[in-house]
Design a protein around this motif. Sequence first.
Motif, PDB file in Angstrom:
ATOM      1  N   ASP A  63     -17.195  -0.296 -11.019  1.00  0.00           N
ATOM      2  CA  ASP A  63     -18.579   0.153 -10.996  1.00  0.00           C
ATOM      3  C   ASP A  63     -18.678   1.583 -10.469  1.00  0.00           C
ATOM      4  O   ASP A  63     -18.145   1.892  -9.412  1.00  0.00           O
ATOM      5  CB  ASP A  63     -19.378  -0.793 -10.093  1.00  0.00           C
ATOM      6  CG  ASP A  63     -20.855  -0.683 -10.350  1.00  0.00           C
ATOM      7  OD1 ASP A  63     -21.286   0.361 -10.868  1.00  0.00           O
ATOM      8  OD2 ASP A  63     -21.569  -1.641 -10.034  1.00  0.00           O
ATOM      9  N   TYR A  64     -19.393   2.416 -11.222  1.00  0.00           N
ATOM     10  CA  TYR A  64     -19.540   3.800 -10.765  1.00  0.00           C
ATOM     11  C   TYR A  64     -20.409   3.892  -9.524  1.00  0.00           C
ATOM     12  O   TYR A  64     -20.395   4.873  -8.797  1.00  0.00           O
ATOM     13  CB  TYR A  64     -20.131   4.672 -11.893  1.00  0.00           C
ATOM     14  CG  TYR A  64     -21.594   4.427 -12.165  1.00  0.00           C
ATOM     15  CD1 TYR A  64     -22.559   5.250 -11.607  1.00  0.00           C
ATOM     16  CD2 TYR A  64     -22.012   3.358 -12.944  1.00  0.00           C
ATOM     17  CE1 TYR A  64     -23.905   5.038 -11.834  1.00  0.00           C
ATOM     18  CE2 TYR A  64     -23.357   3.133 -13.169  1.00  0.00           C
ATOM     19  CZ  TYR A  64     -24.292   3.970 -12.618  1.00  0.00           C
ATOM     20  OH  TYR A  64     -25.622   3.737 -12.840  1.00  0.00           O
ATOM     21  N   LYS A  65     -21.208   2.843  -9.259  1.00  0.00           N
ATOM     22  CA  LYS A  65     -22.097   2.860  -8.100  1.00  0.00           C
ATOM     23  C   LYS A  65     -21.334   2.615  -6.804  1.00  0.00           C
ATOM     24  O   LYS A  65     -21.823   2.916  -5.726  1.00  0.00           O
ATOM     25  CB  LYS A  65     -23.188   1.799  -8.266  1.00  0.00           C
ATOM     26  CG  LYS A  65     -24.101   2.068  -9.451  1.00  0.00           C
ATOM     27  CD  LYS A  65     -25.323   1.188  -9.455  1.00  0.00           C
ATOM     28  CE  LYS A  65     -25.051  -0.251  -9.792  1.00  0.00           C
ATOM     29  NZ  LYS A  65     -24.596  -0.441 -11.180  1.00  0.00           N
ATOM     30  N   ASP A  66     -20.144   2.045  -6.927  1.00  0.00           N
ATOM     31  CA  ASP A  66     -19.351   1.710  -5.745  1.00  0.00           C
ATOM     32  C   ASP A  66     -18.509   2.922  -5.354  1.00  0.00           C
ATOM     33  O   ASP A  66     -17.289   2.914  -5.444  1.00  0.00           O
ATOM     34  CB  ASP A  66     -18.448   0.509  -6.083  1.00  0.00           C
ATOM     35  CG  ASP A  66     -17.938  -0.160  -4.828  1.00  0.00           C
ATOM     36  OD1 ASP A  66     -18.126   0.413  -3.741  1.00  0.00           O
ATOM     37  OD2 ASP A  66     -17.349  -1.247  -4.955  1.00  0.00           O
ATOM     38  N   TYR A  67     -19.208   3.972  -4.901  1.00  0.00           N
ATOM     39  CA  TYR A  67     -18.516   5.250  -4.733  1.00  0.00           C
ATOM     40  C   TYR A  67     -17.509   5.220  -3.585  1.00  0.00           C
ATOM     41  O   TYR A  67     -16.556   5.975  -3.591  1.00  0.00           O
ATOM     42  CB  TYR A  67     -19.526   6.375  -4.520  1.00  0.00           C
ATOM     43  CG  TYR A  67     -20.504   6.103  -3.402  1.00  0.00           C
ATOM     44  CD1 TYR A  67     -20.244   6.528  -2.121  1.00  0.00           C
ATOM     45  CD2 TYR A  67     -21.682   5.390  -3.647  1.00  0.00           C
ATOM     46  CE1 TYR A  67     -21.130   6.251  -1.095  1.00  0.00           C
ATOM     47  CE2 TYR A  67     -22.569   5.107  -2.634  1.00  0.00           C
ATOM     48  CZ  TYR A  67     -22.286   5.545  -1.358  1.00  0.00           C
ATOM     49  OH  TYR A  67     -23.151   5.250  -0.352  1.00  0.00           O
TER      50      TYR A  67
END
Lengths: 86, 109
Positions: free
Chosen positions: A34-38
């Motif tokens: 997930d790109y949100k899980d930076y």
Amino acid sequence: MGKRRAPSKSSSRRERPVKSKPDIFNQEGITYIDYKDYNMLRRFISDRGKIRARRVTGLTPQHQREVAVAVKRAREMALLPYVAGK
Amino acid sequence: MLIAIPELDEEQVESTLARFRTVVQRTGGEAGEWNIWGRRKLAYEIDNRTDGFYAVMEFTAGERTLNELKRMLRVSDDVLRHMVVKLPPDYAQSGQRSAEMAETAEVPE
């Protein structure tokens, strides 16, 4: 033990022992990177913000690609830097 | 996911987010609730701003919804940046992570 030396004296450069790191996504059972899980993605960029090479991350080709896409998405949304200055 | 400009107060943010949610519903999509990350620092400056207001929503959309929503997002002055991503079909199982992330999102740097 420890250091493996090349059999012939001439080619010591090529014969670095390849230790295979376990792929963490297989380990933790993550199916979607997930790109949100930076914070998770931070592990795959250098401190200058560059995406780490496959030989450093030890990921499978598929996961490496997915990580690259996720990092690029996160960059677009300013979650990760394009260049981390220093 | 969208980033709204940080100048908005809470009420304005609410109404902006609600507006996009109704766009989805009005054009025949199914909109989930907004997952509001809140104000956070941007990794780099955008339009001379150092922080933005993050919000994420999952929704289903046909072509009509997508076109209209994207057009609205582009036109809106309140939105600093936005991104629409197609989720994989098995996303629901791994989706609980985003709730945890929202809680850690407000850590100031």
